[in-house]
Design an enzyme around this catalytic site. Structure first.
Site, PDB file in Angstrom:
ATOM      1  N   GLY A 126       0.863  -1.202   0.000  1.00 40.53           N
ATOM      2  CA  GLY A 126       0.000   0.000   0.000  1.00 40.53           C
ATOM      3  C   GLY A 126       0.887   1.235   0.000  1.00 40.53           C
ATOM      4  N   GLY A 170      -0.807   8.344   0.969  1.00 36.79           N
ATOM      5  CA  GLY A 170      -1.011   8.470   2.410  1.00 36.79           C
ATOM      6  C   GLY A 170       0.134   7.948   3.262  1.00 36.79           C
ATOM      7  N   PHE A 200      -1.700  -0.454  -6.107  1.00 36.15           N
ATOM      8  CA  PHE A 200      -2.818  -0.922  -6.924  1.00 36.15           C
ATOM      9  C   PHE A 200      -3.315   0.291  -7.684  1.00 36.15           C
ATOM     10  CE2 PHE A 200      -7.013  -3.519  -6.742  1.00 36.15           C
ATOM     11  CZ  PHE A 200      -6.616  -4.254  -7.835  1.00 36.15           C
ATOM     12  N   ALA A 260      -2.740  -6.598  -3.816  1.00 33.53           N
ATOM     13  CA  ALA A 260      -1.895  -7.111  -2.720  1.00 33.53           C
ATOM     14  C   ALA A 260      -2.520  -8.316  -2.030  1.00 33.53           C
ATOM     15  CB  ALA A 260      -1.655  -6.006  -1.696  1.00 33.53           C
ATOM     16  N   ALA A 268      -5.492   0.379   2.553  1.00 38.15           N
ATOM     17  CA  ALA A 268      -6.840   0.853   2.873  1.00 38.15           C
ATOM     18  C   ALA A 268      -7.648   0.552   1.631  1.00 38.15           C
ATOM     19  CB  ALA A 268      -6.830   2.339   3.181  1.00 38.15           C
ATOM     20  N   TYR A 292      -6.468   3.427  13.998  1.00 37.99           N
ATOM     21  CA  TYR A 292      -6.930   4.718  14.497  1.00 37.99           C
ATOM     22  C   TYR A 292      -7.850   4.488  15.690  1.00 37.99           C
ATOM     23  CZ  TYR A 292      -8.875   9.355  14.768  1.00 37.99           C
ATOM     24  OH  TYR A 292      -9.247  10.585  15.239  1.00 37.99           O
ATOM     25  N   TYR A 303     -16.093   4.869  14.257  1.00 34.95           N
ATOM     26  CA  TYR A 303     -14.785   4.308  13.935  1.00 34.95           C
ATOM     27  C   TYR A 303     -14.375   3.200  14.920  1.00 34.95           C
ATOM     28  CZ  TYR A 303     -10.414   3.917  11.514  1.00 34.95           C
ATOM     29  OH  TYR A 303      -9.378   3.414  10.770  1.00 34.95           O
TER      30      TYR A 303
HETATM   31  P1  NAD Z   1      -4.712   5.748   1.439  1.00 32.98           P
HETATM   32  O1  NAD Z   1      -6.038   5.566   0.787  1.00 32.98           O
HETATM   33  O2  NAD Z   1      -4.055   7.065   1.357  1.00 32.98           O
HETATM   34  O3  NAD Z   1      -3.672   4.648   0.922  1.00 32.98           O
HETATM   35  C1  NAD Z   1      -4.008   3.304   0.798  1.00 32.98           C
HETATM   36  C2  NAD Z   1      -2.998   2.605  -0.064  1.00 32.98           C
HETATM   37  O4  NAD Z   1      -3.424   1.236  -0.233  1.00 32.98           O
HETATM   38  C3  NAD Z   1      -2.882   3.199  -1.468  1.00 32.98           C
HETATM   39  O5  NAD Z   1      -1.522   3.221  -1.824  1.00 32.98           O
HETATM   40  C4  NAD Z   1      -3.644   2.199  -2.321  1.00 32.98           C
HETATM   41  O6  NAD Z   1      -3.213   2.153  -3.675  1.00 32.98           O
HETATM   42  C5  NAD Z   1      -3.302   0.895  -1.618  1.00 32.98           C
HETATM   43  N1  NAD Z   1      -4.218  -0.205  -1.932  1.00 32.98           N
HETATM   44  C6  NAD Z   1      -5.564  -0.234  -1.789  1.00 32.98           C
HETATM   45  N2  NAD Z   1      -6.035  -1.436  -2.178  1.00 32.98           N
HETATM   46  C7  NAD Z   1      -4.966  -2.173  -2.563  1.00 32.98           C
HETATM   47  C8  NAD Z   1      -4.804  -3.483  -3.071  1.00 32.98           C
HETATM   48  N3  NAD Z   1      -5.840  -4.309  -3.231  1.00 32.98           N
HETATM   49  N4  NAD Z   1      -3.548  -3.896  -3.390  1.00 32.98           N
HETATM   50  C9  NAD Z   1      -2.472  -3.067  -3.244  1.00 32.98           C
HETATM   51  N5  NAD Z   1      -2.571  -1.824  -2.761  1.00 32.98           N
HETATM   52  C10 NAD Z   1      -3.802  -1.378  -2.434  1.00 32.98           C
HETATM   53  O7  NAD Z   1      -4.954   5.318   2.947  1.00 32.98           O
HETATM   54  P2  NAD Z   1      -4.279   5.775   4.317  1.00 32.98           P
HETATM   55  O8  NAD Z   1      -5.192   6.725   4.970  1.00 32.98           O
HETATM   56  O9  NAD Z   1      -2.844   6.089   4.152  1.00 32.98           O
HETATM   57  O10 NAD Z   1      -4.448   4.409   5.133  1.00 32.98           O
HETATM   58  C11 NAD Z   1      -3.403   3.489   5.326  1.00 32.98           C
HETATM   59  C12 NAD Z   1      -3.625   2.812   6.656  1.00 32.98           C
HETATM   60  O11 NAD Z   1      -3.560   3.792   7.694  1.00 32.98           O
HETATM   61  C13 NAD Z   1      -5.006   2.150   6.774  1.00 32.98           C
HETATM   62  O12 NAD Z   1      -4.881   0.961   7.511  1.00 32.98           O
HETATM   63  C14 NAD Z   1      -5.803   3.179   7.565  1.00 32.98           C
HETATM   64  O13 NAD Z   1      -6.878   2.601   8.273  1.00 32.98           O
HETATM   65  C15 NAD Z   1      -4.714   3.686   8.509  1.00 32.98           C
HETATM   66  N6  NAD Z   1      -4.981   4.978   9.152  1.00 32.98           N
HETATM   67  C16 NAD Z   1      -5.415   6.053   8.439  1.00 32.98           C
HETATM   68  C17 NAD Z   1      -5.686   7.240   9.107  1.00 32.98           C
HETATM   69  C18 NAD Z   1      -6.202   8.465   8.379  1.00 32.98           C
HETATM   70  O14 NAD Z   1      -6.712   9.369   9.026  1.00 32.98           O
HETATM   71  N7  NAD Z   1      -6.060   8.546   7.081  1.00 32.98           N
HETATM   72  C19 NAD Z   1      -5.452   7.360  10.483  1.00 32.98           C
HETATM   73  C20 NAD Z   1      -4.951   6.260  11.174  1.00 32.98           C
HETATM   74  C21 NAD Z   1      -4.727   5.068  10.492  1.00 32.98           C
END
Ligand code: NAD
Length: 390
Positions: free
Chosen positions: A47, A51, A73, A111, A139, A223, A233
Site C-alpha cells: 500500500g 497516504g 494498486f 496485494a 486501505a 486509528y 470508527y
Molecule cells: P490511502 O487511501 O491514502 O492509501 C491506501 C494505499 O493502499 C494506497 O496506496 C492504495 O493504492 C493501496 N491499496 C488499496 N487497495 C490495494 C490493493 N488491493 N492492493 C495493493 N494496494 C492497495 O490510505 P491511508 O489513509 O494512508 O491508510 C493506510 C492505513 O492507515 C489504513 O490501515 C488506515 O486505516 C490507517 N490509518 C489512516 C488514518 C487516516 O486518518 N487517514 C489514520 C490512522 C490510520
C-alpha cells in the site's frame, strides 16, 4: 494536456503528474531535513502509493537509505484519462530514489492475491535476499478471494444507529447524519478486508520463502480517536477490523520466531480513505484548526518520520500498555481534545470558517491528487503518460 481536478463524491477522478511529483519531492526534502535514527535497510511497503504507506516508504528511503519495494494498486494513464495519483507518486518516488542511488522497485497489482505475493517474494529473493521491515498500509474498499468471492468493507456503526454532525464538503454545510448499524455479515466482510488476515498471509508467505529476517519488524496502522468518532470508527465496523488487526499483531509476535509485529495508532488525516467516513471529515477540519493553532499539526510525512526515527527504530520501540505505538499522542492530548470538544459543540454552517480549518481540509484533499502544489504551473500542458517500472 492541461489537467484540472474533477471531483466526484469523495474522490477526484483526475491527477496531476507534475503536482504529484512536486509533493513527493517536498516529502523527501522534509525527511532529509530531519535527524535520523538507525533504521531498517530492506523495506517492503504494502500500500505504498498514497497516504501513510507512501510516507513510510519515503521515510525508509531518505532517513535510512533503505532499499524499498512497494506494492501498489494503481492505474496508468489511458488515452485522455490521467493515471491515478498513486501511479504518479510512485513514478516520482522511483525517479528521485534512482537519481539518489537508492534501490526502489514497485509491483502493481492486488496485494490480497497470491500472484502478487509470489511476484514480490521473487523480487526480494533475487534483489534483496530478505527484508527487515514490512509496512502493511492497505486501505481498500474490497477484497477478492482466490475463489473469486468478493468481500466489501462498510463504514457503519455496530449495534445502534448513531446521529451526530457531519459536513457536506460539496457545499460546506453542517447537518446531522444518522449512520445505520452494520449487519453481522457486513461486519465480518469488513474484518475480511481491513482486518489482519491478509497481513498474516504476507508474513507467512515471506517466512515460508525465507524472505524475511529473523529479527524483522512489521507494522500496520490503526486509528482510535475521541469519543465523538467512536461509534463510527473505534466501535464501528472498521473498528472491529482494527481489533482483528491488533489480535493479528499479537499472533505474529507470539509465533516466537523473532519477528515482532506492531500496530501504530496514527493521527486522523485527510487521505483518500478517511474522506469517505461520515462525521470524521468535520472532526478532522476542527482538529486541523486546533493543532495548527497549538503548533502541533503533522501530516503523513511528519507522522511517519517521527514513527520510524523516534518510536519504532531498529533498536527500540515505544508502546503503550496494550502494546500499541501511539502516533496519535499529540492529537489525543487533553489541551487539543478539550478545544476540539468546545468547537464541535458550537459548530454550525454559519460559523464554519471560525470553527474549522476548511481551507486546510480542502487544500489537503486536492493535494492528494497533485493539485495545489507550490511552483507547479497548472495552466501548462503536461505529459500525462508517465512510466513506472513495474
Ligand atoms: P490511502 O487511501 O491514502 O492509501 C491506501 C494505499 O493502499 C494506497 O496506496 C492504495 O493504492 C493501496 N491499496 C488499496 N487497495 C490495494 C490493493 N488491493 N492492493 C495493493 N494496494 C492497495 O490510505 P491511508 O489513509 O494512508 O491508510 C493506510 C492505513 O492507515 C489504513 O490501515 C488506515 O486505516 C490507517 N490509518 C489512516 C488514518 C487516516 O486518518 N487517514 C489514520 C490512522 C490510520
Amino acid at each position: 494536456m492541461i489537467v484540472k481536478p474533477k471531483v466526484r463524491g469523495f474522490i477526484c477522478t483526475t491527477a496531476h503528474p507534475e503536482g504529484c511529483k512536486a509533493l513527493v519531492k517536498s516529502e523527501i526534502d522534509y525527511v532529509k531535513s530531519q535527524n535520523h535514527a538507525e533504521g531498517f535497510k530492506k523495506v517492503l511497503v504494502v500500500g505504498a502509493s498514497m497516504g501513510y504507506g507512501l510516507a513510510s516508504r519515503i521515510t525508509a528511503a531518505y532517513s535510512f537509505g533503505a532499499a524499498t519495494l512497494g506494492v501498489i494498486f494503481d492505474k496508468p494513464a489511458n488515452g485522455a484519462r490521467t493515471a491515478s495519483a498513486g501511479w504518479y507518486n510512485t513514478a516520482a518516488f522511483e525517479e528521485f530514489a534512482h537519481a539518489d542511488g537508492l534501490y526502489a522497485k514497485t509491483v502493481n497489482g492486488d496485494a490480497y492475491s497470491k500472484e502478487i505475493k509470489d511476484k514480490v517474494i521473487e523480487i526480494i529473493k533475487n534483489d534483496l535476499g530478505k527484508v527487515d521491515l514490512v509496512v502493511y498500509s492497505l486501505a481498500a474498499p474490497r477484497r477478492t478471494m482466490a475463489d473469486s468471492t468478493v468481500y466489501s468493507s462498510v463504514l457503519k456503526t455496530v449495534g445502534e444507529p448513531y446521529t451526530n454532525k457531519t459536513i457536506d464538503l460539496k457545499n460546506n454545510t453542517v447537518s446531522d447524519i444518522t449512520v445505520e448499524p452494520a449487519t453481522e455479515e457486513e461486519i465480518q466482510a469488513t474484518i475480511k478486508v481491513m482486518g489482519g488476515e491478509d497481513w498474516q498471509d504476507w508474513i507467512t508467505a515471506l517466512k515460508e520463502a525465507d524472505a524475511i529476517e529473523e529479527n524483522a519488524v512489521t507494522v500496520a496502522y490503526s486509528y482510535i480517536g475521541p469519543e465523538i468518532t467512536h461509534p463510527m470508527y473505534a466501535d464501528g465496523s472498521i473498528g472491529k477490523a482494527k481489533d482483528h488487526l491488533f489480535e493479528t499483531a499479537k499472533a505474529i509476535t507470539n509465533a516466537d520466531d523473532g519477528i515482532k509485529a506492531y500496530i501504530s495508532v496514527n493521527k486522523a488525516l485527510v487521505t483518500q480513505s478517511s474522506a469517505a467516513i461520515p462525521i470524521v471529515p468535520l472532526y478532522i477540519s476542527i482538529l486541523y484548526k486546533v493543532m495548527k493553532e497549538q503548533g502541533v499539526h503533522e501530516g503523513c510525512i511528519e507522522q511517519m518520520c517521527r514513527l520510524f526515527n523516534a518510536k519504532l527504530t531498529k533498536n527500540s520501540v515505544e508502546t503503550d500498555e496494550p502494546c500499541r505505538i501511539r502516533m496519535d499522542d499529540w492529537e489525543m492530548e487533553e489541551k487539543v481534545q478539550s478545544a476540539v470538544d468546545t468547537l464541535w459543540s458550537e459548530i454550525t454552517t454559519e460559523n464554519l470558517d471560525s470553527h474549522a480549518d476548511l481551507n486546510g481540509y480542502h487544500e489537503d484533499f486536492y493535494k492528494l491528487f497533485g493539485f495545489g502544489a507550490e511552483g507547479v504551473d497548472y495552466e501548462s500542458d503536461v505529459d500525462i503518460d508517465v512510466k513506472v517500472d513495474c
